[in-house]
Write an enzyme that holds these catalytic residues in place. Structure first.
Site, PDB file in Angstrom:
ATOM      1  N   HIS A  93       0.856  -1.195   0.000  1.00  0.00           N
ATOM      2  CA  HIS A  93       0.000   0.000   0.000  1.00  0.00           C
ATOM      3  C   HIS A  93       0.888   1.241   0.000  1.00  0.00           C
ATOM      4  O   HIS A  93       1.935   1.259   0.644  1.00  0.00           O
ATOM      5  CB  HIS A  93      -0.920  -0.012   1.230  1.00  0.00           C
ATOM      6  CG  HIS A  93      -1.996   1.017   1.135  1.00  0.00           C
ATOM      7  ND1 HIS A  93      -1.760   2.356   1.356  1.00  0.00           N
ATOM      8  CD2 HIS A  93      -3.308   0.918   0.796  1.00  0.00           C
ATOM      9  CE1 HIS A  93      -2.893   3.022   1.166  1.00  0.00           C
ATOM     10  NE2 HIS A  93      -3.844   2.180   0.831  1.00  0.00           N
ATOM     11  N   GLU A 154      -4.088   1.873  -7.377  1.00  0.00           N
ATOM     12  CA  GLU A 154      -4.425   2.960  -6.452  1.00  0.00           C
ATOM     13  C   GLU A 154      -3.544   4.181  -6.743  1.00  0.00           C
ATOM     14  O   GLU A 154      -2.453   4.309  -6.164  1.00  0.00           O
ATOM     15  CB  GLU A 154      -4.187   2.510  -4.998  1.00  0.00           C
ATOM     16  CG  GLU A 154      -5.069   1.358  -4.561  1.00  0.00           C
ATOM     17  CD  GLU A 154      -5.374   1.436  -3.065  1.00  0.00           C
ATOM     18  OE1 GLU A 154      -6.550   1.395  -2.710  1.00  0.00           O
ATOM     19  OE2 GLU A 154      -4.424   1.570  -2.270  1.00  0.00           O
TER      20      GLU A 154
HETATM   21  P1  PGA Z   1      -9.702   5.778   0.328  1.00  0.00           P
HETATM   22  O1  PGA Z   1      -8.495   4.740   0.595  1.00  0.00           O
HETATM   23  O2  PGA Z   1     -10.875   4.953  -0.170  1.00  0.00           O
HETATM   24  O3  PGA Z   1      -9.970   6.402   1.666  1.00  0.00           O
HETATM   25  O4  PGA Z   1      -9.231   6.736  -0.693  1.00  0.00           O
HETATM   26  C1  PGA Z   1      -8.241   3.692  -0.296  1.00  0.00           C
HETATM   27  C2  PGA Z   1      -6.992   2.963   0.118  1.00  0.00           C
HETATM   28  O5  PGA Z   1      -6.082   3.597   0.669  1.00  0.00           O
HETATM   29  O6  PGA Z   1      -6.876   1.747  -0.081  1.00  0.00           O
END
Ligand code: PGA
Length: 228
Positions: A93, A154
């Protein structure tokens, strides 16, 4: 294939809040096309796995060690996560990438696979102009050469910002990822909310979503699940 609706609770909830949210979600029925997977704090995994026995909700962890076992104080062994009933583990992440490398992430993914966990490997760029280069490099360096894993796209600018990437950006990135890793499901994360989940989940290139902020309240998370 089912759409994966993954919650990443990060370090956001108390024990009481985690168990309350689990119990609310556990009493709901979901569309048959949805596979819901929660990623709570390590500390509550055992209790939450027990609470959700008999439901269709699966549980995963937010990280694991890159090592098999031994003298690694404070680390969490992938095999122990599998022993307590986890099925997935989020790896790489962006909130962890300032202190872990692509190679660390690949080692963690290999340990997860060896333990029988399905890694969810996060990739993403901060500058859309660098998208193809960054995604290609992250995939080459973070992904194990064999075995199954999910890729979570992401983009950093979308995480926690309230502004998701556009549908065309998501589709472009997911298509690129699929061309590099044709056998891996691709999910999207970054400000997924009840108002954008339906259109994101309807993209052909997208197999699910990874939800942070909007997964912390039953009402918004349930709306996301129902938007399939
Ligand atoms: P968010 O986070 O939905 O709050 O943008 C997503 C993530 O960090 O996996």
């Amino acid at each position: 294939m089912k759409k994966l609706i993954c919650a990443n609770w990060k370090m956001s909830l108390s024990r009481e809040e985690s168990l309350h949210l689990t119990s609310t979600l556990g009493s709901e029925s979901f569309p048959s096309k949805a596979q819901v997977i929660l990623h709570p704090s390590f500390l509550f995994l055992t209790e939450i796995v027990e609470m959700l026995k008999g439901t269709k909700i699966a549980i995963g962890a937010q990280d694991c060690s890159a090592f098999d076992k031994g003298a690694y104080t404070g680390q969490i062994r992938a095999k122990n996560l599998a022993e307590i009933g986890c099925v997935t583990v989020i790896l790489g992440h962006s909130e962890r990438r300032s202190f872990e490398t692509n190679i660390d992430i690949q080692e963690k993914a290999k340990q997860a696979q060896k333990a029988g966990l399905l890694p969810i490997i996060c990739v993403g760029e901060n500058d859309p102009k660098q998208r193809a280069k960054i995604l290609t490099q992250q995939i080459q360096e973070c992904c194990p050469k064999t075995g199954n894993f999910i890729l979570a796209y992401e983009p950093l600018y979308a995480i926690g910002s309230g502004q998701s990437a556009s549908l065309s950006e998501i589709h472009e990135a997911a298509s690129l990822i699929k061309s590099l890793q044709p056998s891996s499901p691709v999910i999207y994360g970054g400000s997924v909310s009840p108002s954008n989940a339906g259109e994101i989940l309807s993209l052909d290139s997208i197999d699910g979503v990874l939800v942070g902020g909007a997964s912390l309240k039953a009402e918004s998370f349930l709306k996301i699940i129902q938007s399939i």
